[in-house]
Scaffold this motif. Structure first.
Motif, PDB file in Angstrom:
ATOM      1  N   UNK A  78       0.795  -1.223   0.000  1.00 21.18           N
ATOM      2  CA  UNK A  78       0.000   0.000   0.000  1.00 21.18           C
ATOM      3  C   UNK A  78       0.829   1.276   0.000  1.00 21.18           C
ATOM      4  N   UNK A  79       2.035   1.236   0.562  1.00 15.92           N
ATOM      5  CA  UNK A  79       2.824   2.483   0.590  1.00 15.92           C
ATOM      6  C   UNK A  79       3.319   2.831  -0.822  1.00 15.92           C
ATOM      7  N   UNK A  80       3.425   1.831  -1.685  1.00 19.11           N
ATOM      8  CA  UNK A  80       3.889   2.105  -3.050  1.00 19.11           C
ATOM      9  C   UNK A  80       2.735   2.274  -4.032  1.00 19.11           C
ATOM     10  N   UNK A  81       1.493   2.123  -3.539  1.00 13.91           N
ATOM     11  CA  UNK A  81       0.336   2.198  -4.441  1.00 13.91           C
ATOM     12  C   UNK A  81       0.268   3.560  -5.144  1.00 13.91           C
ATOM     13  N   UNK A  95       5.200  10.774  -1.561  1.00 16.22           N
ATOM     14  CA  UNK A  95       5.392  11.610  -0.379  1.00 16.22           C
ATOM     15  C   UNK A  95       5.539  10.772   0.897  1.00 16.22           C
ATOM     16  N   UNK A  96       4.870   9.630   0.953  1.00 12.52           N
ATOM     17  CA  UNK A  96       4.950   8.793   2.164  1.00 12.52           C
ATOM     18  C   UNK A  96       6.363   8.227   2.324  1.00 12.52           C
ATOM     19  N   UNK A  97       6.952   7.715   1.231  1.00  9.65           N
ATOM     20  CA  UNK A  97       8.338   7.240   1.311  1.00  9.65           C
ATOM     21  C   UNK A  97       9.242   8.399   1.737  1.00  9.65           C
ATOM     22  N   UNK A 107      11.836   2.993  -0.915  1.00  9.30           N
ATOM     23  CA  UNK A 107      12.301   3.553   0.370  1.00  9.30           C
ATOM     24  C   UNK A 107      13.744   4.056   0.229  1.00  9.30           C
ATOM     25  N   UNK A 108      14.588   3.238  -0.381  1.00  6.02           N
ATOM     26  CA  UNK A 108      15.995   3.635  -0.539  1.00  6.02           C
ATOM     27  C   UNK A 108      16.087   4.873  -1.430  1.00  6.02           C
ATOM     28  N   UNK A 109      15.325   4.868  -2.524  1.00  2.41           N
ATOM     29  CA  UNK A 109      15.408   6.016  -3.450  1.00  2.41           C
ATOM     30  C   UNK A 109      14.862   7.287  -2.818  1.00  2.41           C
ATOM     31  N   UNK A 110      13.991   7.149  -1.818  1.00  3.77           N
ATOM     32  CA  UNK A 110      13.494   8.337  -1.108  1.00  3.77           C
ATOM     33  C   UNK A 110      14.520   8.828  -0.091  1.00  3.77           C
ATOM     34  N   UNK A 111      15.513   7.995   0.227  1.00  7.07           N
ATOM     35  CA  UNK A 111      16.567   8.429   1.144  1.00  7.07           C
ATOM     36  C   UNK A 111      16.590   7.731   2.490  1.00  7.07           C
ATOM     37  N   UNK A 112      15.756   6.714   2.699  1.00  8.76           N
ATOM     38  CA  UNK A 112      15.802   5.996   3.976  1.00  8.76           C
ATOM     39  C   UNK A 112      17.129   5.248   4.093  1.00  8.76           C
ATOM     40  N   UNK A 113      17.740   5.304   5.289  1.00  4.37           N
ATOM     41  CA  UNK A 113      19.069   4.692   5.462  1.00  4.37           C
ATOM     42  C   UNK A 113      19.012   3.247   5.929  1.00  4.37           C
ATOM     43  N   UNK A 114      17.976   2.911   6.707  1.00  4.81           N
ATOM     44  CA  UNK A 114      17.920   1.557   7.273  1.00  4.81           C
ATOM     45  C   UNK A 114      16.687   0.852   6.742  1.00  4.81           C
TER      46      UNK A 114
END
Ligand code: APR
Length: 229
Positions: A14-17, A70-72, A95-102
């Motif tokens: 759902x977060x990628x929908x 926007x959620x990512x 998530x990685x492309x949005x900049x999340x590190x872990x």
């Protein structure tokens, strides 16, 4: 010095929908017009590996064309205020492309492959296709994906993260697929738990704050709530 709290987030399709990737169970058992068990199970792979390769090649090509939403992005930005650990069931890299590190991928990653007989030899393939006949160490290459009927090697690591959460959030997953869904049980008692999903989902814990919104609306709401908690 202010100690930042550990925010552990479990995400699903759902977060990628809103990035344009279709979810699974909204499709009535079909995933992008394929029977899920034909293309995402170890039996499906044994029966028709060419079909499975083609299916994931399509998913990988699609992934190259979509973008984090926007959620990512807000979860990546939340690292300013929290120690954020993302546990995702998604095989995309948004998530990685949005900049999340872990980011811990429970069900594997589309941009990686491994020889079918050698699970630990994972290689990066980016957005390239895997073709029948592509081998490494003498074995056919397969997507680095956890299929139905296979172990979930990252599960223990995910459990440890959830057990140490000070805030736990569940975003865009129907909590239908185990063992991932069982992670909800490991969030410590007393740790605030938030669920963001526009639809009714099967929840068996009562100590949960439900934000019944799609991720683009629900994630900013949740972050506001926890910043001021
Ligand atoms: N924002 C947030 N949630 C959304 C949105 C949105 N815009 N649109 C749909 N959803 C919700 C749906 O209401 C549903 O609860 O996302 C959830 C998606 O659920 P599933 O399709 O079941 O996906 P998920 O829980 O990630 O599936 C788990 O199953 O097929 C396997 O391995 C695959 O990782 C996958 C696993």
């Amino acid at each position: 010095m202010v100690m930042r709290k550990r925010l552990v987030v479990l995400t699903g399709a759902g977060i990628s929908a809103e990035s344009g990737i279709r979810t699974f169970r909204d499709m009535g058992g079909l995933w992008e017009d394929y029977d899920v068990m034909e293309v995402a199970s170890i039996d499906g792979w044994k029966k028709n590996p060419q079909l499975v390769l083609e299916f994931y090649n399509q998913r990988r090509r699609q992934l190259e064309t979509v973008h984090p939403n926007i959620a990512h992005k807000l979860l990546a930005e939340a690292e300013k205020d929290f120690n954020v650990y993302v546990v995702t069931q998604n095989v995309d890299n948004l998530h990685e492309r949005a900049g999340s590190s872990n980011v811990l991928h429970l069900h594997g990653e589309l941009t990686k492959a491994r020889p079918a007989g050698c699970p630990s030899k994972v290689i990066d393939i980016g957005y390239k296709d895997i073709n029948w006949g592509d081998t490494l160490d003498g074995f056919q290459l397969r997507p680095h994906i956890v299929w139905f009927g296979e172990e979930v090697p990252m599960l223990n690591e995910a459990v440890k993260l959830v057990q140490t959460a000070e805030i736990f959030a569940v975003i865009g997953t129907s909590l239908n697929v185990y063992p991932a869904a069982g992670l909800l049980d490991y969030a410590p008692k007393g740790c605030p738990i938030y669920v963001v999903d526009p639809n009714e989902i099967n929840l068996w814990r009562r100590d949960v704050t439900v934000i019944k919104e799609k991720a683009s609306v629900g994630v900013p709401k949740m972050l506001e709530m926890i910043k001021h908690a």
